[in-house]
Design an enzyme around this catalytic site. Structure first.
Site, PDB file in Angstrom:
ATOM      1  N   SER A  96      -9.811   4.022   0.405  1.00 15.96           N
ATOM      2  CA  SER A  96     -10.711   5.169   0.138  1.00 15.96           C
ATOM      3  C   SER A  96      -9.984   6.421   0.457  1.00 15.96           C
ATOM      4  O   SER A  96     -10.409   7.489  -0.087  1.00 15.96           O
ATOM      5  CB  SER A  96     -12.108   4.711   0.844  1.00 15.96           C
TER       6      SER A  96
ATOM      7  N   GLU B 113       0.849  -1.418  -0.132  1.00 18.32           N
ATOM      8  CA  GLU B 113       0.051  -0.093  -0.071  1.00 18.32           C
ATOM      9  C   GLU B 113       0.943   1.335  -0.008  1.00 18.32           C
ATOM     10  O   GLU B 113       1.234   1.787   1.194  1.00 18.32           O
ATOM     11  CB  GLU B 113      -1.042  -0.028   1.122  1.00 18.32           C
TER      12      GLU B 113
ATOM     13  N   ARG C 210     -12.609   3.646   5.834  1.00 18.86           N
ATOM     14  CA  ARG C 210     -13.580   4.630   6.116  1.00 18.86           C
ATOM     15  C   ARG C 210     -14.812   4.296   5.066  1.00 18.86           C
ATOM     16  O   ARG C 210     -16.071   4.511   5.566  1.00 18.86           O
ATOM     17  CB  ARG C 210     -13.021   6.095   5.962  1.00 18.86           C
TER      18      ARG C 210
ATOM     19  N   LYS D  99      -2.246  -1.989  -3.110  1.00 16.24           N
ATOM     20  CA  LYS D  99      -3.381  -1.139  -2.580  1.00 16.24           C
ATOM     21  C   LYS D  99      -3.124   0.206  -2.630  1.00 16.24           C
ATOM     22  O   LYS D  99      -2.409   0.801  -1.992  1.00 16.24           O
ATOM     23  CB  LYS D  99      -3.527  -1.614  -1.192  1.00 16.24           C
TER      24      LYS D  99
HETATM   25  P1  13P Z   1      -9.433   3.950   3.968  1.00 18.66           P
HETATM   26  O1  13P Z   1      -9.982   3.310   2.883  1.00 18.66           O
HETATM   27  O2  13P Z   1     -10.022   4.522   5.233  1.00 18.66           O
HETATM   28  O3  13P Z   1      -8.280   5.007   3.335  1.00 18.66           O
HETATM   29  O4  13P Z   1      -8.370   2.913   4.697  1.00 18.66           O
HETATM   30  C1  13P Z   1      -7.828   2.063   4.174  1.00 18.66           C
HETATM   31  C2  13P Z   1      -6.638   1.756   4.660  1.00 18.66           C
HETATM   32  O5  13P Z   1      -6.410   0.373   4.941  1.00 18.66           O
HETATM   33  C3  13P Z   1      -5.565   2.468   5.228  1.00 18.66           C
HETATM   34  O6  13P Z   1      -4.383   1.908   5.342  1.00 18.66           O
END
Ligand code: 13P
Length: 341
Positions: A261, A177, A294, A219
């Protein structure tokens, strides 16, 4: 650990138009969200909230995998079913966040590097023994005046690749990510350029470290104008820019792109993912899916607000968001799904 088992898990996480649910907020982040709603910031409140999520009837029809936090995997439901087992019982693959958070990058004010490589091999072994099948590590990249620096991009890409290789060694699928944040006044074009550069650097490091592309998931952020940019863009423009950027930078062997998100509204996160799948599903080599935190949870958390009497309504709100995003994977989400009766 066999390569085939890794590949099977990675593919299972993006199968059947399902997606991932990120419920791995660290204690400080979870407490911050609880505080905004007047919910007590205790281990038991976090436990009760995670139980609400995991026991939502029907969730496994839309959610393939859930990313948990270390505290949660050591907790249990009120019926004393360990959460990892409760997730498996719901037909969902359990995973865990393994990074130790983003810390100030030395010599680079305003930028961060994610820590947690020291001792990671031992922690991953324990997670694999506990029944977890995949892991997540988040790096944060800020766009600003002269930012991001090469130092920030390279340090984070290196750590992501080292983490991914360690995961695969014990049979955990790494979710990689690199999040380019939405904060700022930058344009869509600037986010495109930075995201492309970050992805090229990440995959260069992934290749250097010998990570199996078929046994990982990416991600990323969507390609978006900054939140304070005066020129916001249509859903279609965002979908187009995001897919064009990824076609340049994400190897075809990666089975899935599972978006975060990042602070988008729940509705926009669904609409933009749906537009990507409606317009480009047949062009892209990878599944375009979701791994929202979120955008899946916030409506449910708002309804729950720490009250046992609100659990059912909160679960309905969570299931609704999961169904909207499953529809988005097919390119079939529409605003009419949001009409309340
Ligand atoms: P959000 O979708 O709220 O950004 O969270 C995803 C996530 O795993 C952040 O590390």
């Amino acid at each position: 650990m066999s390569t085939q088992a890794l590949i099977n898990t990675a593919n299972a996480l993006v199968a059947d138009d399902k997606g991932l649910l990120a419920m791995d907020e660290s204690n400080p982040t979870c407490n911050k969200r609880f505080a905004q709603l007047g919910i007590p910031q205790t281990a038991d409140a976090r436990r009760a909230y995670r139980e609400l999520i995991i026991t939502t009837p029907g969730l496994g029809a839309c959610i393939s995998g859930a990313i948990l936090y270390d505290e949660t995997i050591r907790q249990a439901t009120r019926e004393e079913i360990p959460f990892v087992q409760a997730v498996i019982d719901a037909g969902i693959i359990p995973g865990v966040k393994v990074d130790a958070g983003a810390k100030e990058l030395a010599g680079h004010p305003g930028e961060k590097v994610t820590e947690g490589l020291d001792g990671l091999r031992g922690r991953l072994k324990e997670y694999a023994q506990m029944g977890l099948r995949f892991a997540k590590w988040r790096a944060v990249i800020v766009i600003g005046d002269g930012l991001p620096s090469r130092a920030c991009i390279e340090a984070n890409a290196h750590a992501l690749a080292r983490y991914a290789a360690l995961c695969q060694e014990v049979g955990l699928v790494p979710i990689v990510e690199p999040e380019v944040l939405m904060d700022g006044e930058h344009t869509l074009a600037r986010c495109f350029a930075v995201t492309e550069q970050v992805l090229h650097t990440v995959f260069d490091q992934i290749n250097t470290q010998g990570v199996i592309l078929e046994g990982m998931l990416l991600k990323p952020n969507m390609v978006l104008p900054g939140l304070s940019c005066s020129q916001q863009e249509t859903v279609e423009a965002v979908a187009d820019a995001t897919v064009r950027c990824f076609l340049r930078a994400v190897p075809a062997a990666v089975p899935g792109v599972v978006f975060l998100s990042g602070g988008q509204s729940a509705e926009l996160a669904s609409a933009r993912l749906s537009a990507m799948n409606a317009g480009f599903k047949s062009h892209g080599p990878w599944a375009l899916s979701f791994s929202y935190g979120r955008a899946l949870q916030q409506p449910a958390m708002d309804i729950w607000s720490g009250q046992a009497a609100n659990v059912k309504a909160a679960q309905q709100a969570l299931l609704h968001r999961a169904q909207c995003n499953r529809a988005a994977r097919r390119g079939e989400y529409s605003a009419t799904m949001e009409v309340k009766d």
